[in-house]
Motif scaffolding. Structure first.
Motif, PDB file in Angstrom:
ATOM      1  N   HIS A   1       0.881  -1.174  -0.007  1.00 46.42           N
ATOM      2  CA  HIS A   1       0.047   0.033   0.045  1.00 46.42           C
ATOM      3  C   HIS A   1       0.773   1.300  -0.011  1.00 46.42           C
ATOM      4  O   HIS A   1       1.868   1.376   0.720  1.00 46.42           O
ATOM      5  CB  HIS A   1      -1.013  -0.154   1.275  1.00 46.42           C
TER       6      HIS A   1
ATOM      7  N   SER B   1      -3.525   5.332  -0.200  1.00 44.66           N
ATOM      8  CA  SER B   1      -4.591   4.045  -0.282  1.00 44.66           C
ATOM      9  C   SER B   1      -4.536   3.720   1.363  1.00 44.66           C
ATOM     10  O   SER B   1      -5.796   3.475   1.624  1.00 44.66           O
ATOM     11  CB  SER B   1      -4.062   2.692  -1.272  1.00 44.66           C
TER      12      SER B   1
ATOM     13  N   ARG C   1      -6.944   6.325   2.997  1.00 43.33           N
ATOM     14  CA  ARG C   1      -8.109   6.697   2.125  1.00 43.33           C
ATOM     15  C   ARG C   1      -9.247   7.399   3.324  1.00 43.33           C
ATOM     16  O   ARG C   1      -9.974   8.014   3.028  1.00 43.33           O
ATOM     17  CB  ARG C   1      -8.365   5.893   1.231  1.00 43.33           C
TER      18      ARG C   1
ATOM     19  N   ALA D   1      -8.376  -3.653   0.086  1.00 47.38           N
ATOM     20  CA  ALA D   1      -8.922  -2.387  -0.113  1.00 47.38           C
ATOM     21  C   ALA D   1      -9.068  -1.460   0.898  1.00 47.38           C
ATOM     22  O   ALA D   1      -9.188  -0.387   0.811  1.00 47.38           O
ATOM     23  CB  ALA D   1     -10.271  -2.451  -0.967  1.00 47.38           C
TER      24      ALA D   1
ATOM     25  N   SER E   1      -8.855   0.759  -8.837  1.00 47.50           N
ATOM     26  CA  SER E   1      -8.301   1.997  -8.423  1.00 47.50           C
ATOM     27  C   SER E   1      -8.264   2.010  -6.583  1.00 47.50           C
ATOM     28  O   SER E   1      -7.650   2.889  -5.880  1.00 47.50           O
ATOM     29  CB  SER E   1      -8.835   3.186  -8.815  1.00 47.50           C
ATOM     30  N   LEU E   2      -9.327   1.376  -5.917  1.00 54.03           N
ATOM     31  CA  LEU E   2      -9.285   1.299  -4.447  1.00 54.03           C
ATOM     32  C   LEU E   2      -8.414   0.305  -3.812  1.00 54.03           C
ATOM     33  O   LEU E   2      -8.492   0.478  -2.420  1.00 54.03           O
ATOM     34  CB  LEU E   2     -10.895   0.955  -4.171  1.00 54.03           C
TER      35      LEU E   2
ATOM     36  N   GLY F   1      -4.643  -1.910  -2.924  1.00 59.23           N
ATOM     37  CA  GLY F   1      -3.425  -1.975  -2.619  1.00 59.23           C
ATOM     38  C   GLY F   1      -2.779  -2.744  -3.862  1.00 59.23           C
ATOM     39  O   GLY F   1      -3.368  -2.919  -4.993  1.00 59.23           O
TER      40      GLY F   1
END
Lengths: 411, 78
Positions: A121, A125, A128, A246, A280-281, A283
Motif C-alpha cells: 500500500h 491508499s 483513504r 482495499a 483503483s481502490l 493496494g
C-alpha cells in the motif's frame, strides 16, 4: 505534546517518539516484533525516511516465513537512514503528508492459493479513510487490532494524524481492559466481534466515555451490538466492511451497508451477487486476480437499493476465525507432511465465540494410536503455523468424502 | 455410566493439556473458565463445540457463560 501510546503499564509520549526517531540511524526493513511501540515507531521512521517497510506477524513460524518466499538475509536487511531532525509533532505530520509517495508498506495476508499473498500500500491508499480535523483532536483510541494487520494500521493512521493517544488493549490481560478504558477516557474503539466478546465478561460497569464502537472483520452480530450498548451507553455502534486488499470501504449501522457517492462508480455487483471493487481502490499485489479492472471480493451480497446492500455469504473457501482468514489448503498441506497421514480435509465449525474454528478429518495408516497421533499432529503444527490456523478437533476417518469431480467436500 | 460432570471434566482437561497445563482432578463449580482455567477465545470456541458434540447444547446461546456451574446448568437443562 501528549500521549502517543499506552501499552502494558508503559506510557510513551509523542515527544519521546520524536526523540527516538531522531536518534535512530538504521531502519530494519522487515518488522517481525510483538512490541507495539517498536512496530509503530518502525512505521513512523519509514514514513519520515520514505523507505519501504514490510510488516510480518510476530508469531509467524520459520516455516510460514519460508512459505512467504523470504530468506533470512532479506529479513535482516537494514537501511541507513537519511533524514532531517524533527522538532515537533506538527512538523513530523507535515513532512509525512508532503512526501512524494515513495513510501510503501507491505503486508501479508492469507491468499486464496496455498501461499499468503503480498499486498503493498501507498500512503494514499492506506489513509483513504483517515479523517483529520479539529473535531477529532480530543479523541482517545483503544488499539484493539494486531498492528501488523490492515485494520490495526487504519486505527493507527486515524489516531496518529490527529495526534490522539492510542491505548493498546489487543493481546493484553482482559481483566485490565475496563480499567484502562476508564483511566484514559477512551472515546473510540474499533475491534472484531471476537475481541468484543472476549472483553465483555470483564466489563463490570458502564464506560461512559466511549462515543464510537466499531466492529469489523467478521459477520455482523446483532446480539453483540445490544451487549455493547449496555456497557458503552453513549456509543454509536458501527459495523465496517474492510479487507486487506482495499481497506475499509463501507460502513453500516446494523447490517445494511451504504455505498458513499464518493466511490459509487468504483463498486459493482456481478450477476451472482458477488461484490466487485474497482482496482483503483486497492493496494498493489501481483496475486490479485482482476476481472478486467475489477477485483472479485468473494463476498456475495444482496442489494437493498442502488446504494445499500447486505452481506449474504462467502464464495471462497477461506475460513474466518475471529477476524483472521485462514486458507484450509495451507493447513492441509502442513498436516499432509506429517508421517502416517494419508489424507486430510480441514473444515470450519461454527460457534458463538470466534465465528468459526478449524476441525480436521484425517485418514491415517492402520495401527496408529489415534489419540497419540492427534497430540503429535498438534505439537508439530504448533511449530509450523500460527495458533489460530491449527485445527482444534481432529476426527479420524476411514475415507475423506470426495465429490464426483474428485474435489473434497468441504461442507 | 459416566455422569455429565465427569464428561465435562474430560472435555476441559483435553483443552488444558493442549495449553500445557495439568488436568483438574475435581470439578469445582465456582471455577471461572476464563480467569481460573485461563482459556482464551480459541479455547472457549473449542470448549463450546466439544460440548455441543457431546451434549447437543450451545452453551453460549443465551449470552455470556463463565463458571463451571453455569455450563453444567445449561447442560443439565437440555
Amino acid at each position: 505534546m501528549g500521549l502517543f501510546l499506552y501499552h502494558d503499564g508503559q506510557e510513551t509520549t509523542y515527544e519521546q517518539l520524536i526523540n527516538d526517531i531522531n536518534k535512530q540511524t538504521l531502519l530494519k526493513r522487515y518488522v517481525k516484533k510483538s512490541d507495539p511501540y517498536e512496530i509503530l515507531k518502525g512505521i513512523v521512521v519509514s514514513l519520515v525516511a520514505e523507505e519501504r517497510i514490510v510488516l510480518l506477524d510476530s508469531d509467524f513460524t520459520e516455516e510460514e516465513v519460508k512459505n512467504l518466499g523470504l530468506s533470512v538475509e532479506e529479513l535482516n536487511e537494514e537501511v541507513v537512514l537519511k533524514k532531517d531532525k524533527i522538532s515537533s509533532c506538527d512538523e513530523l505530520l507535515a513532512k509525512i503528508q508532503k512526501s512524494d509517495n515513495r513510501w510503501e508498506i507491505v503486508l501479508y495476508t492469507s491468499g486464496t492459493t496455498g501461499r499468503p499473498k503480498r499486498v503493498a500500500h501507498k500512503l494514499d491508499s492506506i489513509t483513504r479513510g483517515t479523517k483529520v480535523s479539529e473535531k477529532y483532536r480530543e479523541n482517545v483510541w483503544a488499539f484493539a487490532y494486531n498492528p501488523t494487520h490492515f485494520a490495526g494500521l487504519q486505527v493507527f493512521f486515524q489516531a496518529f494524524y490527529n495526534q490522539n493517544p492510542m491505548i493498546y488493549i489487543f493481546d493484553v490481560n482482559r481483566k485490565e481492559v475496563e480499567n484502562v478504558l476508564r483511566r484514559y477516557n477512551v472515546t473510540h474503539i474499533s475491534a472484531t466481534p471476537t475481541f468484543y466478546r472476549s472483553i465483555l465478561p470483564y466489563i463490570r460497569e458502564v464506560v461512559p466515555s466511549v462515543e464510537r464502537a466499531t466492529m469489523g472483520g467478521e459477520k455482523y452480530d446483532k446480539n453483540l451490538e445490544a451487549q455493547l450498548l449496555k456497557v458503552f451507553p453513549n456509543a454509536d455502534v458501527r459495523n465496517v466492511y474492510a479487507s486487506t486488499e482495499a481497506g475499509s470501504i463501507f460502513s453500516a449501522k446494523g447490517d445494511i451497508f451504504s455505498i458513499s457517492p464518493r466511490i459509487a462508480d468504483k463498486v459493482r455487483f456481478a450477476e451472482d451477487g458477488e461484490l466487485l471493487i474497482h482496482k483503483s481502490l486497492l493496494g498493489e499485489s501481483d496475486t490479485f486476480q482482476l476481472d478486467e479492472d475489477w477485483y472479485r471480493t468473494g463476498d456475495i451480497v444482496e442489494m437493498i437499493d442502488e446504494s445499500h446492500f447486505k452481506f449474504v455469504s462467502r464464495k471462497t473457501e477461506m475460513i474466518n476465525i475471529g477476524g483472521y482468514k485462514v486458507n484450509p489448503h495451507e493447513v492441509e498441506d502442513e498436516i499432509k507432511k506429517i508421517d502416517g497421514v494419508v489424507d486430510v480435509i480441514v473444515k470450519a465449525r461454527s460457534n458463538r465465540i470466534t465465528g468459526n474454528i478449524l476441525v480436521a478429518e484425517v485418514k491415517i495408516n492402520d495401527g496408529i494410536d489415534k489419540r497419540e497421533k492427534e497430540k503429535e499432529i498438534t505439537k508439530i503444527l504448533e511449530k509450523r503455523l500460527q495458533s489460530w490456523k491449527i485445527p482444534r478437533i481432529f476426527t479420524f476417518v476411514d475415507n475423506i468424502e470426495l465429490t464426483r469431480t474428485g474435489k473434497k467436500v468441504r461442507k | 455410566m459416566i455422569n455429565n460432570e465427569e464428561k465435562l471434566k474430560g472435555i476441559i482437561n483435553i483443552i488444558l493439556e493442549k495449553n500445557g497445563k495439568g488436568p483438574i482432578e475435581q470439578l469445582n463449580c465456582n471455577l471461572s473458565v476464563r480467569n481460573d482455567l485461563g482459556m482464551d477465545s480459541l479455547d472457549l470456541a473449542e470448549l463450546t463445540v466439544r460440548i455441543e458434540d457431546e451434549f447437543g447444547v450451545d452453551i453460549f446461546e443465551g449470552g455470556i457463560v463463565d463458571t463451571v456451574q453455569q455450563i453444567l446448568d445449561k447442560i443439565n437443562k437440555r
